[in-house]
Write a protein that holds these residues in place. Structure first.
Motif, PDB file in Angstrom:
ATOM      1  N   SER A   2      -6.574  24.513  -8.353  1.00  0.00           N
ATOM      2  CA  SER A   2      -7.885  25.131  -8.481  1.00  0.00           C
ATOM      3  C   SER A   2      -7.977  26.399  -7.636  1.00  0.00           C
ATOM      4  O   SER A   2      -7.205  26.618  -6.707  1.00  0.00           O
ATOM      5  CB  SER A   2      -8.967  24.136  -8.056  1.00  0.00           C
ATOM      6  OG  SER A   2      -8.771  23.767  -6.715  1.00  0.00           O
ATOM      7  N   SER A   3      -8.958  27.195  -7.963  1.00  0.00           N
ATOM      8  CA  SER A   3      -9.129  28.459  -7.252  1.00  0.00           C
ATOM      9  C   SER A   3      -9.921  28.253  -5.969  1.00  0.00           C
ATOM     10  O   SER A   3     -10.577  27.227  -5.761  1.00  0.00           O
ATOM     11  CB  SER A   3      -9.853  29.456  -8.152  1.00  0.00           C
ATOM     12  OG  SER A   3     -11.220  29.086  -8.284  1.00  0.00           O
ATOM     13  N   LYS A   4      -9.851  29.242  -5.123  1.00  0.00           N
ATOM     14  CA  LYS A   4     -10.597  29.219  -3.866  1.00  0.00           C
ATOM     15  C   LYS A   4     -12.103  29.099  -4.160  1.00  0.00           C
ATOM     16  O   LYS A   4     -12.812  28.366  -3.476  1.00  0.00           O
ATOM     17  CB  LYS A   4     -10.309  30.493  -3.087  1.00  0.00           C
ATOM     18  CG  LYS A   4     -10.898  30.526  -1.701  1.00  0.00           C
ATOM     19  CD  LYS A   4     -10.670  31.873  -1.034  1.00  0.00           C
ATOM     20  CE  LYS A   4      -9.555  31.757  -0.053  1.00  0.00           C
ATOM     21  NZ  LYS A   4      -9.393  32.993   0.752  1.00  0.00           N
ATOM     22  N   ASP A   6     -13.488  27.638  -6.762  1.00  0.00           N
ATOM     23  CA  ASP A   6     -13.759  26.264  -7.211  1.00  0.00           C
ATOM     24  C   ASP A   6     -13.875  25.310  -6.028  1.00  0.00           C
ATOM     25  O   ASP A   6     -14.750  24.449  -5.985  1.00  0.00           O
ATOM     26  CB  ASP A   6     -12.656  25.762  -8.144  1.00  0.00           C
ATOM     27  CG  ASP A   6     -12.646  26.463  -9.490  1.00  0.00           C
ATOM     28  OD1 ASP A   6     -13.681  27.062  -9.862  1.00  0.00           O
ATOM     29  OD2 ASP A   6     -11.602  26.409 -10.166  1.00  0.00           O
ATOM     30  N   ARG A   7     -12.974  25.464  -5.072  1.00  0.00           N
ATOM     31  CA  ARG A   7     -13.020  24.602  -3.885  1.00  0.00           C
ATOM     32  C   ARG A   7     -14.279  24.868  -3.059  1.00  0.00           C
ATOM     33  O   ARG A   7     -14.907  23.936  -2.561  1.00  0.00           O
ATOM     34  CB  ARG A   7     -11.760  24.795  -3.039  1.00  0.00           C
ATOM     35  CG  ARG A   7     -10.513  24.195  -3.690  1.00  0.00           C
ATOM     36  CD  ARG A   7      -9.311  24.198  -2.775  1.00  0.00           C
ATOM     37  NE  ARG A   7      -8.950  25.525  -2.285  1.00  0.00           N
ATOM     38  CZ  ARG A   7      -8.192  26.407  -2.939  1.00  0.00           C
ATOM     39  NH1 ARG A   7      -7.706  26.095  -4.127  1.00  0.00           N
ATOM     40  NH2 ARG A   7      -7.905  27.579  -2.416  1.00  0.00           N
ATOM     41  N   LYS A   8     -14.661  26.129  -2.957  1.00  0.00           N
ATOM     42  CA  LYS A   8     -15.886  26.472  -2.217  1.00  0.00           C
ATOM     43  C   LYS A   8     -17.099  25.865  -2.909  1.00  0.00           C
ATOM     44  O   LYS A   8     -17.980  25.286  -2.267  1.00  0.00           O
ATOM     45  CB  LYS A   8     -16.055  27.987  -2.112  1.00  0.00           C
ATOM     46  CG  LYS A   8     -17.294  28.379  -1.342  1.00  0.00           C
ATOM     47  CD  LYS A   8     -17.464  29.880  -1.255  1.00  0.00           C
ATOM     48  CE  LYS A   8     -18.743  30.163  -0.476  1.00  0.00           C
ATOM     49  NZ  LYS A   8     -19.171  31.533  -0.601  1.00  0.00           N
ATOM     50  N   ALA A  10     -17.126  23.248  -4.788  1.00  0.00           N
ATOM     51  CA  ALA A  10     -17.051  21.803  -4.597  1.00  0.00           C
ATOM     52  C   ALA A  10     -17.562  21.423  -3.214  1.00  0.00           C
ATOM     53  O   ALA A  10     -18.338  20.471  -3.063  1.00  0.00           O
ATOM     54  CB  ALA A  10     -15.608  21.323  -4.793  1.00  0.00           C
ATOM     55  N   ARG A  11     -17.137  22.160  -2.183  1.00  0.00           N
ATOM     56  CA  ARG A  11     -17.602  21.874  -0.818  1.00  0.00           C
ATOM     57  C   ARG A  11     -19.117  22.016  -0.715  1.00  0.00           C
ATOM     58  O   ARG A  11     -19.789  21.206  -0.068  1.00  0.00           O
ATOM     59  CB  ARG A  11     -16.910  22.797   0.187  1.00  0.00           C
ATOM     60  CG  ARG A  11     -15.502  22.396   0.517  1.00  0.00           C
ATOM     61  CD  ARG A  11     -14.935  23.169   1.705  1.00  0.00           C
ATOM     62  NE  ARG A  11     -14.954  24.609   1.532  1.00  0.00           N
ATOM     63  CZ  ARG A  11     -14.014  25.314   0.905  1.00  0.00           C
ATOM     64  NH1 ARG A  11     -12.969  24.698   0.404  1.00  0.00           N
ATOM     65  NH2 ARG A  11     -14.109  26.618   0.805  1.00  0.00           N
ATOM     66  N   ASP A  68     -10.081  14.172  -1.557  1.00  0.00           N
ATOM     67  CA  ASP A  68     -10.124  15.439  -2.275  1.00  0.00           C
ATOM     68  C   ASP A  68     -11.564  15.862  -2.555  1.00  0.00           C
ATOM     69  O   ASP A  68     -12.304  15.158  -3.254  1.00  0.00           O
ATOM     70  CB  ASP A  68      -9.346  15.295  -3.581  1.00  0.00           C
ATOM     71  CG  ASP A  68      -9.392  16.551  -4.416  1.00  0.00           C
ATOM     72  OD1 ASP A  68      -9.158  17.641  -3.861  1.00  0.00           O
ATOM     73  OD2 ASP A  68      -9.667  16.440  -5.622  1.00  0.00           O
ATOM     74  N   VAL A  69     -11.961  17.000  -2.013  1.00  0.00           N
ATOM     75  CA  VAL A  69     -13.342  17.465  -2.145  1.00  0.00           C
ATOM     76  C   VAL A  69     -13.715  17.712  -3.604  1.00  0.00           C
ATOM     77  O   VAL A  69     -14.862  17.493  -4.000  1.00  0.00           O
ATOM     78  CB  VAL A  69     -13.605  18.709  -1.268  1.00  0.00           C
ATOM     79  CG1 VAL A  69     -12.888  19.933  -1.809  1.00  0.00           C
ATOM     80  CG2 VAL A  69     -15.097  18.983  -1.141  1.00  0.00           C
ATOM     81  N   GLU A  70     -12.776  18.138  -4.416  1.00  0.00           N
ATOM     82  CA  GLU A  70     -13.089  18.395  -5.825  1.00  0.00           C
ATOM     83  C   GLU A  70     -13.364  17.103  -6.586  1.00  0.00           C
ATOM     84  O   GLU A  70     -14.235  17.066  -7.454  1.00  0.00           O
ATOM     85  CB  GLU A  70     -11.986  19.223  -6.471  1.00  0.00           C
ATOM     86  CG  GLU A  70     -11.971  20.643  -5.910  1.00  0.00           C
ATOM     87  CD  GLU A  70     -10.813  21.469  -6.396  1.00  0.00           C
ATOM     88  OE1 GLU A  70      -9.725  20.896  -6.632  1.00  0.00           O
ATOM     89  OE2 GLU A  70     -11.001  22.679  -6.532  1.00  0.00           O
ATOM     90  N   SER A  71     -12.651  16.029  -6.254  1.00  0.00           N
ATOM     91  CA  SER A  71     -12.914  14.730  -6.882  1.00  0.00           C
ATOM     92  C   SER A  71     -14.288  14.210  -6.473  1.00  0.00           C
ATOM     93  O   SER A  71     -15.037  13.672  -7.296  1.00  0.00           O
ATOM     94  CB  SER A  71     -11.850  13.715  -6.484  1.00  0.00           C
ATOM     95  OG  SER A  71     -10.595  14.106  -6.956  1.00  0.00           O
TER      96      SER A  71
END
Length: 94
Positions: A2-4, A6-8, A10-11, A68-71
């Motif tokens: 995933s992209s930066k 996407d992770r942001k 998600a957080r 995993d933050v995205e999960s």
């Protein structure tokens, strides 16, 4: 991968969820303290609520911060029902 961004995202979703769910738990504590002040609950009753709050808040924290933050964000976005207060209930003794 995933992209930066996407992770942001998600957080941020997880942080918003964590704060909202924590507010629900804190409200229970406030209700118990009000009950104590009004004479409807005694100190032991409030102590039980505080203990359950502590356990529930810990379970919520683990859900939001371990793994995993995205999960977690996917679960949050799908609004899977998790009853944090019940997860903090004392375990039945055998």
């Amino acid at each position: 991968m995933s992209s930066k961004g996407d992770r942001k995202s998600a957080r941020e979703a997880v942080a918003t969820y964590h704060e909202a769910q924590l507010a629900v738990l804190v409200e229970r504590v406030g209700t118990a303290v009000d009950g104590f002040r009004d004479g409807q609950l005694d100190a032991l009753d409030v102590d039980e609520v505080l203990l359950q709050y502590s356990r529930a808040a810990e379970e919520l924290w683990k859900f939001c911060n371990v793994g995993d933050v995205e999960s977690v964000a996917t679960a949050v976005r799908e609004q899977l029902p998790i009853h944090w207060w019940e997860r903090g209930a004392p375990r039945a003794r055998r």
